[in-house]
Design a protein around this motif. Structure first.
Motif, PDB file in Angstrom:
ATOM      1  N   GLU A 171       0.819  -1.213   0.000  1.00 20.23           N
ATOM      2  CA  GLU A 171       0.000   0.000   0.000  1.00 20.23           C
ATOM      3  C   GLU A 171       0.858   1.270   0.000  1.00 20.23           C
ATOM      4  O   GLU A 171       0.530   2.250  -0.670  1.00 20.23           O
ATOM      5  N   TYR A 172       1.984   1.248   0.726  1.00 15.67           N
ATOM      6  CA  TYR A 172       2.808   2.458   0.816  1.00 15.67           C
ATOM      7  C   TYR A 172       3.431   2.816  -0.524  1.00 15.67           C
ATOM      8  O   TYR A 172       3.605   3.988  -0.846  1.00 15.67           O
ATOM      9  N   ILE A 175       0.681   4.494  -2.448  1.00 18.20           N
ATOM     10  CA  ILE A 175       0.449   5.873  -2.012  1.00 18.20           C
ATOM     11  C   ILE A 175       1.541   6.780  -2.570  1.00 18.20           C
ATOM     12  O   ILE A 175       1.258   7.869  -3.065  1.00 18.20           O
TER      13      ILE A 175
ATOM     14  N   PRO B  85      -6.094   5.865   1.455  1.00 17.37           N
ATOM     15  CA  PRO B  85      -6.601   4.518   1.714  1.00 17.37           C
ATOM     16  C   PRO B  85      -7.219   4.449   3.103  1.00 17.37           C
ATOM     17  O   PRO B  85      -7.142   5.401   3.883  1.00 17.37           O
ATOM     18  N   GLN B  86      -7.821   3.315   3.363  1.00 18.71           N
ATOM     19  CA  GLN B  86      -8.415   3.090   4.682  1.00 18.71           C
ATOM     20  C   GLN B  86      -7.346   3.285   5.754  1.00 18.71           C
ATOM     21  O   GLN B  86      -6.236   2.784   5.614  1.00 18.71           O
ATOM     22  N   ALA B  88      -5.921   6.070   6.347  1.00 18.41           N
ATOM     23  CA  ALA B  88      -5.171   7.251   5.907  1.00 18.41           C
ATOM     24  C   ALA B  88      -3.811   6.930   5.287  1.00 18.41           C
ATOM     25  O   ALA B  88      -3.342   7.662   4.444  1.00 18.41           O
ATOM     26  N   GLY B  89      -3.172   5.807   5.680  1.00 18.31           N
ATOM     27  CA  GLY B  89      -1.939   5.386   5.003  1.00 18.31           C
ATOM     28  C   GLY B  89      -0.777   6.343   5.141  1.00 18.31           C
ATOM     29  O   GLY B  89       0.005   6.517   4.210  1.00 18.31           O
ATOM     30  N   LEU B  90      -0.607   6.972   6.305  1.00 15.76           N
ATOM     31  CA  LEU B  90       0.580   7.812   6.501  1.00 15.76           C
ATOM     32  C   LEU B  90       1.813   6.918   6.557  1.00 15.76           C
ATOM     33  O   LEU B  90       1.754   5.811   7.102  1.00 15.76           O
TER      34      LEU B  90
END
Lengths: 271, 359
Positions: A171-172, A175, B85-86, B88-90
């Motif tokens: 996922e990272y 992003i 994303p769910q 927030a995905g920081l």
């Protein structure tokens, strides 16, 4: 030692004391650890500190080992990191086969690996002949020593690095892409830092494996003598008393890098 | 009263509001999807778990291959979208300011100054050097929003922005988020299974069976679900199968009774139908009380949950259970006999088969 979690686990609600079987865990653990530390105590207590002078050959061995291990690690990182990344991020159908092949290189006994390297790279093999034609002998030369160290350490690094990359959520990467960053930027700024604990572990393992490699080196790189082979020669020629200086040097060289890597990875973890 | 099934891929009823961004996407994998709808202001994409909402968002972000508009052919890092994303995905290894500055170029000093300025505008400057795991769910959402805003996105994609928050916090976080996005003028598409969030949006699109089955302003969509599946997504709990006996008479076999319908006949007599009733539309009466006689049924209270602002009552009628909501002080006791009035004009009727075949 970490007695607290055990105590908490075994705590009887009424007495606040650990349940009887768990009360033995502490003393048993101390015994086991003591057993594991006996050789170190032996070394510490029997060392004659006043006569701890390394021979000239010992210093050569240290220089050979450190130089070759550093060079081997550069090769292992340069080749092993992309391989680990590829194994971790792609889902090839051949994955089980690739994993098995990687494990094969890890699980092969060092002596067997040394013999196989002699077969594959020795002067009578096609690769050995080709290398010799180019002026590179792959038997009892610095290049052969480097080769032994790479084969001994690379599987450890690749496996640890693959696990480290696998533990970074995909996922990272996604992003980072939606934030306008290409794959190279997100690899450097996201995947690599998030995997650093595992990568540091892999690097520490590879360092110790390469530095301590005896079985592989004995077969294809008896010369130039690194620390392990030199220790063996010292033992054969002069007996147990002659190994002390180099043995201590072995520890002093072997331990700092893993310790520093561990501290660095954990320190960065806190931000 | 009779709701017509939505024509395939029908454009939304025009309603006042922000300019629309048309979405027309087709995907084969990992879920077969055909999505034609509009994003107007804060748009909620309402669908059940597994309906493909996240897949659709990821396709819009360019993270999954899909055909259609918008942004067709652009790789993910060139698309003018922000993706939250769910959760927030920081990035967990970067302090808050470096998360906000992630998309910015320039010197470290300039990026930090820009990030801190952005954090100051939302009152979070104190958190600049904190790590993401020290933030609350709402703060994370806000920081992720700032991070995405740095690229001036033409569309913001939010995956379940209120998931994992308790209902009260979720409502506050959502209201705050929507207000900020409206103020910034950024169109947003929020995938959610939460009908409450959908009700707060400017526009709603319902995703079911690989298609957008209905879209429009929330008030209109909530008042007239296009089909049984739409009603179910919108939180309607009174959904039953039935058969049309006469143009204005509906057999409700589970309850062993017949209901009178208002308005034009929904189908030919004999048609298998589905009917629904908003929980707030059913009226409960004491057994012998005066009141309307049409569609007056009798039942037994089977469940009763009393909250501070309303009571939710389940009434067993034959083999069916009808849910009614009413003011808490008028809640009956479990086991009590009650009369239930189902107002004919509140009944919605749809064909028994889904309006559009899945896939």
């Amino acid at each position: 030692m970490a007695g607290e979690p055990l105590l908490a686990l075994g705590e009887a609600a009424t007495t606040g004391r650990p349940a009887p079987p768990l009360r033995l865990a502490g003393p048993l653990g101390v015994l086991a650890l003591g057993f594991l530390l006996i050789p170190y105590a032996g070394l510490a207590f029997t060392t004659n500190w006043r006569a701890l002078a390394p021979s000239a050959g010992d210093w050569d061995a240290v220089a050979t080992s450190v130089g070759a291990t550093l060079a081997a690690l550069v090769v292992v990182i340069a080749g092993g990191t992309p391989l680990a990344w590829w194994l971790a991020t792609r889902r090839p159908r051949l994955r089980v086969l690739l994993d098995a092949l990687l494990l094969l290189t890890l699980l092969t006994p060092p002596l067997a690996m040394g013999l196989m390297l002699a077969i594959a790279y020795g002067p009578y093999s096609p690769i050995g002949r080709m290398a010799a034609h180019l002026g590179l002998e792959l038997s009892n030369t610095p290049a052969a020593f480097l080769l032994a160290q790479i084969y001994a350490s690379a599987p450890y690094y690749v496996l640890a690095a693959r696990g480290a990359f696998e533990s970074v959520p995909a996922e990272y990467q996604d992003i980072a892409r939606t934030l306008g960053r290409g794959p190279w930027y997100s690899f450097w700024h996201v995947s690599l830092p998030l995997a650093r604990l595992g990568l540091a572990t892999g690097l520490a393992l590879a360092w110790v494996r390469a530095l301590g490699e005896f079985g592989v080196a004995l077969i294809i790189a008896y010369f130039p003598q690194g620390i392990p082979v030199r220790l063996w020669v010292d033992l054969q020629d002069s007996g147990l008393a002659a190994v002390y200086p180099l043995l201590w040097a072995f520890f002093l060289i072997g331990l700092p890098l893993p310790l520093l890597l561990g501290l660095w990875a954990r320190g960065r973890h806190a931000g | 009263m009779q709701a017509e099934p939505a024509p395939a891929g029908a454009p939304a009823q025009a309603h006042a509001g922000p300019a629309a961004l048309a979405v027309d996407l087709r995907l084969a994998r990992p879920v077969a999807l055909t999505a034609r709808f509009e994003v107007r202001g804060f748009t909620a994409l309402l669908g059940a778990t597994g309906a493909g909402k996240s897949t659709l968002l990821r396709a819009l972000a360019g993270l999954l291959a899909a055909q259609g508009t918008p942004f067709s052919g652009l790789p993910a890092h060139r698309r003018p979208v922000g993706y939250l994303p769910q959760g927030a995905g920081l990035f967990p290894h970067l302090p808050v300011w470096r998360n906000v500055a992630f998309a910015l170029d320039g010197s470290r000093r300039a990026r930090r100054a820009a990030a801190v300025a952005a954090l100051e505008r939302v009152g979070l400057a104190d958190l600049a050097t904190r790590m993401p795991d020290a933030l609350s769910g709402g703060q994370r959402q806000l920081v992720a929003l700032l991070r995405a805003q740095a690229r001036h996105p033409a569309l913001l994609l939010l995956d379940e922005p209120t998931a994992g928050l308790d209902p009260l916090t979720a409502e506050n976080v959502a209201a705050d988020l929507i207000a900020r996005l409206r103020a910034a003028g950024i169109p947003a598409l929020a995938a959610t299974h939460d009908a409450t969030l959908a009700a707060m949006a400017d526009h709603v699109a319902l995703l079911h069976g690989g298609d957008v089955i209905q879209e429009g302003a929330p008030a209109a969509v909530f008042a007239s679900p296009a089909c049984r599946e739409a009603a179910s997504l919108l939180g309607w709990r009174n959904l039953f199968t039935a058969r049309l006996r006469a143009p204005d008479l509906l057999d409700w076999p589970a309850a062993g009774t017949t209901l009178r319908l208002a308005g034009p006949p929904p189908a030919l007599p004999g048609a298998a139908l589905c009917w629904g009733l908003p929980a707030g539309a059913a009226r409960l009466l004491p057994p012998g009380a005066a009141g309307p006689r049409e569609n007056r049924l009798t039942g037994v209270v089977s469940t009763c949950h009393v909250l501070s602002d309303r009571a939710t009552v389940g009434v067993a009628i034959g083999g069916a259970t009808l849910i009614a909501t009413l003011p808490p002080l008028r809640a009956p006791a479990v086991g009590e006999d009650v009369g239930v009035v189902v107002p004919a004009e509140a009944i919605r009727v749809w064909p028994a088969a889904p309006a559009r075949s899945p896939g």
